[in-house]
Structure formats: structure tokens, C-alpha cells
Design a protein around this motif. Sequence first.
Motif, PDB file in Angstrom:
ATOM      1  N   MET B  22      89.951   3.338  24.019  1.00  0.00           N
ATOM      2  CA  MET B  22      90.723   2.250  24.265  1.00  0.00           C
ATOM      3  C   MET B  22      92.420   3.032  24.285  1.00  0.00           C
ATOM      4  O   MET B  22      93.451   2.742  24.386  1.00  0.00           O
ATOM      5  CB  MET B  22      90.768   1.519  22.923  1.00  0.00           C
ATOM      6  CG  MET B  22      89.852   0.538  23.880  1.00  0.00           C
ATOM      7  SD  MET B  22      89.535  -0.962  25.372  1.00  0.00           S
ATOM      8  CE  MET B  22      90.240  -2.122  24.365  1.00  0.00           C
ATOM      9  N   SER B  25      93.530   5.069  26.500  1.00  0.00           N
ATOM     10  CA  SER B  25      93.794   4.987  26.910  1.00  0.00           C
ATOM     11  C   SER B  25      95.824   4.375  27.139  1.00  0.00           C
ATOM     12  O   SER B  25      96.290   4.473  28.537  1.00  0.00           O
ATOM     13  CB  SER B  25      93.198   3.983  28.113  1.00  0.00           C
ATOM     14  OG  SER B  25      91.840   4.566  28.338  1.00  0.00           O
ATOM     15  N   LEU B  26      96.228   3.997  25.829  1.00  0.00           N
ATOM     16  CA  LEU B  26      97.036   4.107  25.784  1.00  0.00           C
ATOM     17  C   LEU B  26      97.911   4.712  25.537  1.00  0.00           C
ATOM     18  O   LEU B  26      99.376   5.402  26.033  1.00  0.00           O
ATOM     19  CB  LEU B  26      96.664   2.972  23.780  1.00  0.00           C
ATOM     20  CG  LEU B  26      97.076   1.679  24.154  1.00  0.00           C
ATOM     21  CD1 LEU B  26      96.863   0.780  23.115  1.00  0.00           C
ATOM     22  CD2 LEU B  26      97.981   0.671  25.034  1.00  0.00           C
ATOM     23  N   SER B  28      97.513   8.159  27.113  1.00  0.00           N
ATOM     24  CA  SER B  28      98.483   8.770  28.254  1.00  0.00           C
ATOM     25  C   SER B  28      98.511   7.821  29.028  1.00  0.00           C
ATOM     26  O   SER B  28     100.171   8.058  29.951  1.00  0.00           O
ATOM     27  CB  SER B  28      96.412   7.168  29.453  1.00  0.00           C
ATOM     28  OG  SER B  28      95.669   9.107  29.272  1.00  0.00           O
ATOM     29  N   THR B  29      98.693   6.287  28.839  1.00  0.00           N
ATOM     30  CA  THR B  29     100.203   5.715  29.349  1.00  0.00           C
ATOM     31  C   THR B  29     101.349   5.847  29.095  1.00  0.00           C
ATOM     32  O   THR B  29     103.027   5.939  30.031  1.00  0.00           O
ATOM     33  CB  THR B  29     100.170   3.810  29.590  1.00  0.00           C
ATOM     34  OG1 THR B  29      98.439   3.279  29.811  1.00  0.00           O
ATOM     35  CG2 THR B  29     100.798   3.113  30.178  1.00  0.00           C
ATOM     36  N   ALA B  32     102.814   8.393  30.631  1.00  0.00           N
ATOM     37  CA  ALA B  32     103.939   9.249  31.331  1.00  0.00           C
ATOM     38  C   ALA B  32     104.999   8.554  31.638  1.00  0.00           C
ATOM     39  O   ALA B  32     105.716   9.117  32.251  1.00  0.00           O
ATOM     40  CB  ALA B  32     102.472   8.374  32.344  1.00  0.00           C
ATOM     41  N   GLU B  33     105.216   6.669  30.694  1.00  0.00           N
ATOM     42  CA  GLU B  33     106.441   6.464  31.053  1.00  0.00           C
ATOM     43  C   GLU B  33     107.211   7.270  30.033  1.00  0.00           C
ATOM     44  O   GLU B  33     108.099   6.828  30.804  1.00  0.00           O
ATOM     45  CB  GLU B  33     105.594   5.409  30.395  1.00  0.00           C
ATOM     46  CG  GLU B  33     105.365   4.030  30.617  1.00  0.00           C
ATOM     47  CD  GLU B  33     105.714   3.305  31.737  1.00  0.00           C
ATOM     48  OE1 GLU B  33     106.909   2.839  32.325  1.00  0.00           O
ATOM     49  OE2 GLU B  33     105.026   3.942  33.394  1.00  0.00           O
ATOM     50  N   GLY B  34     106.564   8.305  29.244  1.00  0.00           N
ATOM     51  CA  GLY B  34     108.296   8.013  28.006  1.00  0.00           C
ATOM     52  C   GLY B  34     108.439   9.635  28.391  1.00  0.00           C
ATOM     53  O   GLY B  34     109.436  10.104  27.651  1.00  0.00           O
ATOM     54  N   SER B  35     107.373  10.357  28.603  1.00  0.00           N
ATOM     55  CA  SER B  35     107.125  12.375  28.783  1.00  0.00           C
ATOM     56  C   SER B  35     108.842  12.510  30.112  1.00  0.00           C
ATOM     57  O   SER B  35     108.706  11.994  31.252  1.00  0.00           O
ATOM     58  CB  SER B  35     106.550  12.788  29.101  1.00  0.00           C
ATOM     59  OG  SER B  35     106.578  14.175  29.194  1.00  0.00           O
ATOM     60  N   VAL B  42     101.744  15.400  33.124  1.00  0.00           N
ATOM     61  CA  VAL B  42     100.654  15.455  33.992  1.00  0.00           C
ATOM     62  C   VAL B  42      99.570  15.484  33.626  1.00  0.00           C
ATOM     63  O   VAL B  42      97.886  15.392  33.585  1.00  0.00           O
ATOM     64  CB  VAL B  42     101.191  15.403  35.789  1.00  0.00           C
ATOM     65  CG1 VAL B  42      99.788  15.609  36.581  1.00  0.00           C
ATOM     66  CG2 VAL B  42     102.380  14.808  35.914  1.00  0.00           C
ATOM     67  N   ILE B  45      97.693  13.924  30.884  1.00  0.00           N
ATOM     68  CA  ILE B  45      96.809  12.813  31.151  1.00  0.00           C
ATOM     69  C   ILE B  45      95.088  12.814  31.527  1.00  0.00           C
ATOM     70  O   ILE B  45      94.445  12.272  31.631  1.00  0.00           O
ATOM     71  CB  ILE B  45      98.437  12.568  32.519  1.00  0.00           C
ATOM     72  CG1 ILE B  45      99.206  11.904  31.643  1.00  0.00           C
ATOM     73  CG2 ILE B  45      96.955  10.866  33.269  1.00  0.00           C
ATOM     74  CD1 ILE B  45     100.680  11.429  32.575  1.00  0.00           C
ATOM     75  N   SER B  49      91.765  12.262  31.009  1.00  0.00           N
ATOM     76  CA  SER B  49      90.976  11.310  31.692  1.00  0.00           C
ATOM     77  C   SER B  49      89.647  12.017  31.035  1.00  0.00           C
ATOM     78  O   SER B  49      88.582  11.291  30.904  1.00  0.00           O
ATOM     79  CB  SER B  49      91.751  11.455  32.723  1.00  0.00           C
ATOM     80  OG  SER B  49      92.420  10.456  32.993  1.00  0.00           O
TER      81      SER B  49
END
Lengths: 209, 91
Positions: B22, B25-26, B28-29, B32-35, B42, B45, B49
Amino acid sequence: MPGRFIFEGLFMSVGDIPNTISDQEDRPGTSGIWMFVFIDMVIFLLLFLVYVSERIRLPDIFAASQQLLNPLVGLASALFLLTSSWCMVEAVNAARRNAERAAATYLNLALLLGALFVCNKLIEYSDKFAHGISPVSNGFFTFYFIITGLHFIHVIGGMCFMSHCRMRLSTELGSPNFRKKVENVGLFWHFVDVLWLFIFPMLYLAGVK
Amino acid sequence: MTKGQLIKRWSLRARTIWLLLMALSLVSTLLAEGSDHAVYAVAAIFVISAAKGDLVIMHYMEASKAEPHWKFLYRAWLGVVTVLLISGHIL
């Protein structure tokens, strides 16, 4: 009836075949499910390969289209599936020690979380269609609907298998065949989870910026 | 170690792995949102995974207890998919 054959073949152990179940007693699942899942994994690998090659060909269309997906929706799906997977681990563990109540509880929870994933995905699809986005909108959305659609079918399949185990729990718990059946369903469900672990970043996260 | 202790330990491990999955997963998100470093983000991320996939395959699917060739093939699949997705997004 071919449908019945496939349905039973997926998660029935091969106890009738001599020297097979005894060889596999201490191992999780049956050879058949490991093979089936691996073949499915290779099919998804090929899909990912075609997606990546198209992404290299049309990077701007793919990046712009990815902006239209909400990463939080993908994240919610991931959290539902991961939690469901953990419940399935506990259900398998409970079935192995013949703990009916615990197995029933965890199977119910795994099913509920699977249902939440399904609802989340259906809302996402309906939102896309409401905004005029369909599989023929562009190359990215063709892949989006094919990949997530195939995954969705796997989720529905996994839920059907889990429901079957839940219904047979009280009558079959304790038999080696049922233990193998639950293990096989668990393996399939974890595979569905692993697929989303890659589909989520591939479609929702990577390359958006 | 008694059977009960083994079950508790096994259950604790499954729960710890779930929490780790969990959290990853947070991460990774958020990456993706902040970098701003898109290429590194990428790659990170997809590596995350792969790490999550390995945890699920080894501990939840129990590939470590399956026939050795399945463990090899499933891990090989993880490696191939990760390299494919990273290279496909970086190229």
C-alpha cells in the motif's frame, strides 16, 4: 459443455490422476494453474509490447490522452486489489488449517473489495463515455479499453471462482481437493493483482508530465 | 515453535507485506504527481512496480515454494516487463 469444462478445469485439483496430487501436496496450487497463469502473463506481456511500440510512435497523443485519466482512480483500484489479495492470502491460510469462520470472513472481504474495484472501474468507464471518449477515440484509448477491459474480465472471473469457493466452503472444507481449489483461486487472484501493479503505472502514471 | 505461533507469524508477515504494498503504491503516485525529473520518476515508478510484483509473487503466490522453474519464469516475466516499460517510456 465446454464452459463447464473450462470452469472446473481452472480450479479443480487433479486428484484423480495417479501420482500427481501426491507430488504436489506440499506445493501451493497445481501445476495446471501455474501454467495457465504464466500463459496469461505472456499474453499481457505481448499487449504491453504493442502498447509501448505504439507509444513510441505517437508520444504526443499518448501523453495528452493520459492527462484525461485520473491517477487517484487508478490508485483506488490498486488499493482495493492489494487489500483483496491480502484477504485471499488469509483465506487460503484459514482453509489450510480448516478454520471455516476465518476462511468465510476473508473470502467475503476479498469478494467485497473485488466488487469495489468493479464499481470503481464501471464508474470510470461511464465517465469516459459521458465525455465522448470511446475505444475508437484514438490509439491510446484503444489500448486503455482493451487492456483494462481484459483485466476487468479477469477480475470478474476471479470473483466467480471466489464465490464458488465461498459457496462450497462449509461442505468441502477439510478435503485436499478443496484446499488445492482455494490455493488455485488465490493464485489466480494474486495474478490479477500483479497485472494491475503494471497496468496502473503504465496507463495512469508514467509519461503524463 | 508451536503451530499457533507459526500461524500468527505467517499472518503478521502477510499483513506487513500488505502495508508495504500500500505504501509503495502511494509513493508511486506521489512520484508521478510531484516529480519534475520525468525520466527518473518513470524509471523509479516501474522499478517500484517490479518490487511490488516480486513481493506478491514470492509471498502471496508462494512461488518460492512452487516448482523452481515457475519461480524463475515468473521473476523473468517481471524483469522483462519492467525493462520493456522503462525503455518504452524513456526512448
